[in-house]
Design a protein around this motif. Structure first.
Motif, PDB file in Angstrom:
ATOM      1  N   HIS A  33       0.847  -1.194   0.000  1.00 22.22           N
ATOM      2  CA  HIS A  33       0.000   0.000   0.000  1.00 22.22           C
ATOM      3  C   HIS A  33       0.883   1.245   0.000  1.00 22.22           C
ATOM      4  O   HIS A  33       1.843   1.331   0.763  1.00 22.22           O
ATOM      5  N   HIS A  34       0.554   2.202  -0.877  1.00 25.90           N
ATOM      6  CA  HIS A  34       1.317   3.452  -0.956  1.00 25.90           C
ATOM      7  C   HIS A  34       0.336   4.581  -1.220  1.00 25.90           C
ATOM      8  O   HIS A  34       0.064   4.928  -2.360  1.00 25.90           O
ATOM      9  N   GLN A  35      -0.207   5.126  -0.160  1.00 32.54           N
ATOM     10  CA  GLN A  35      -1.177   6.204  -0.292  1.00 32.54           C
ATOM     11  C   GLN A  35      -0.454   7.489  -0.684  1.00 32.54           C
ATOM     12  O   GLN A  35       0.525   7.880  -0.049  1.00 32.54           O
ATOM     13  N   ALA A  36      -0.927   8.147  -1.742  1.00 28.14           N
ATOM     14  CA  ALA A  36      -0.287   9.379  -2.210  1.00 28.14           C
ATOM     15  C   ALA A  36      -1.312  10.271  -2.888  1.00 28.14           C
ATOM     16  O   ALA A  36      -2.362   9.802  -3.354  1.00 28.14           O
ATOM     17  N   LEU A  37      -0.985  11.549  -2.953  1.00 30.64           N
ATOM     18  CA  LEU A  37      -1.819  12.531  -3.619  1.00 30.64           C
ATOM     19  C   LEU A  37      -0.988  13.226  -4.681  1.00 30.64           C
ATOM     20  O   LEU A  37       0.165  13.583  -4.434  1.00 30.64           O
ATOM     21  N   CYS A  48      -4.111   8.192  -4.970  1.00 28.38           N
ATOM     22  CA  CYS A  48      -3.569   6.891  -5.341  1.00 28.38           C
ATOM     23  C   CYS A  48      -3.369   6.050  -4.085  1.00 28.38           C
ATOM     24  O   CYS A  48      -3.139   6.583  -3.003  1.00 28.38           O
ATOM     25  N   HIS A  49      -3.427   4.714  -4.279  1.00 30.51           N
ATOM     26  CA  HIS A  49      -3.297   3.803  -3.139  1.00 30.51           C
ATOM     27  C   HIS A  49      -2.224   2.736  -3.323  1.00 30.51           C
ATOM     28  O   HIS A  49      -1.957   1.972  -2.407  1.00 30.51           O
ATOM     29  N   THR A  50      -1.643   2.675  -4.521  1.00 31.67           N
ATOM     30  CA  THR A  50      -0.552   1.729  -4.786  1.00 31.67           C
ATOM     31  C   THR A  50       0.494   2.420  -5.660  1.00 31.67           C
ATOM     32  O   THR A  50       0.216   3.448  -6.287  1.00 31.67           O
ATOM     33  N   VAL A  56       0.468   5.300 -13.040  1.00 27.86           N
ATOM     34  CA  VAL A  56      -0.578   5.560 -14.036  1.00 27.86           C
ATOM     35  C   VAL A  56      -1.064   7.006 -13.927  1.00 27.86           C
ATOM     36  O   VAL A  56      -1.239   7.693 -14.942  1.00 27.86           O
ATOM     37  N   ALA A  57      -1.253   7.499 -12.708  1.00 24.49           N
ATOM     38  CA  ALA A  57      -1.729   8.865 -12.498  1.00 24.49           C
ATOM     39  C   ALA A  57      -0.725   9.883 -13.037  1.00 24.49           C
ATOM     40  O   ALA A  57      -1.116  10.876 -13.658  1.00 24.49           O
ATOM     41  N   ILE A  58       0.562   9.640 -12.816  1.00 26.37           N
ATOM     42  CA  ILE A  58       1.594  10.546 -13.315  1.00 26.37           C
ATOM     43  C   ILE A  58       1.553  10.608 -14.842  1.00 26.37           C
ATOM     44  O   ILE A  58       1.559  11.682 -15.439  1.00 26.37           O
ATOM     45  N   VAL A  59       1.483   9.454 -15.475  1.00 26.18           N
ATOM     46  CA  VAL A  59       1.439   9.407 -16.932  1.00 26.18           C
ATOM     47  C   VAL A  59       0.193  10.142 -17.444  1.00 26.18           C
ATOM     48  O   VAL A  59       0.279  10.936 -18.385  1.00 26.18           O
TER      49      VAL A  59
END
Length: 64
Positions: A33-37, A48-50, A56-59
């Motif tokens: 798990h890697h919670q990030a904004l 994001c949670h992984t 994918v969000a960055i791309v």
């Protein structure tokens, strides 16, 4: 707090003249798990949670 992550992340966008920042709290990261904004201008662009979701969000943000 989430508000602090957004504030600090937005400050980093200005300081470093970048498109957005991946802001995260180390206490919310483990092997699965890697919670990030993704943050810009005081707003949350994506949650994001992984690590895969972050990638994918960055791309998506960079190719809009």
């Amino acid at each position: 707090t989430e508000e602090e992550l957004v504030r600090v992340g937005s400050d980093q966008v200005i300081k470093n003249q970048c498109e957005f920042v991946v802001a995260n709290d180390l206490s919310k990261i483990n092997a699965t798990h890697h919670q990030a904004l993704l943050v810009k201008d005081g707003k949350i662009l994506r949650r994001c949670h992984t690590k895969e979701e972050i990638a994918v969000a960055i791309v998506k943000e960079l190719t809009q």
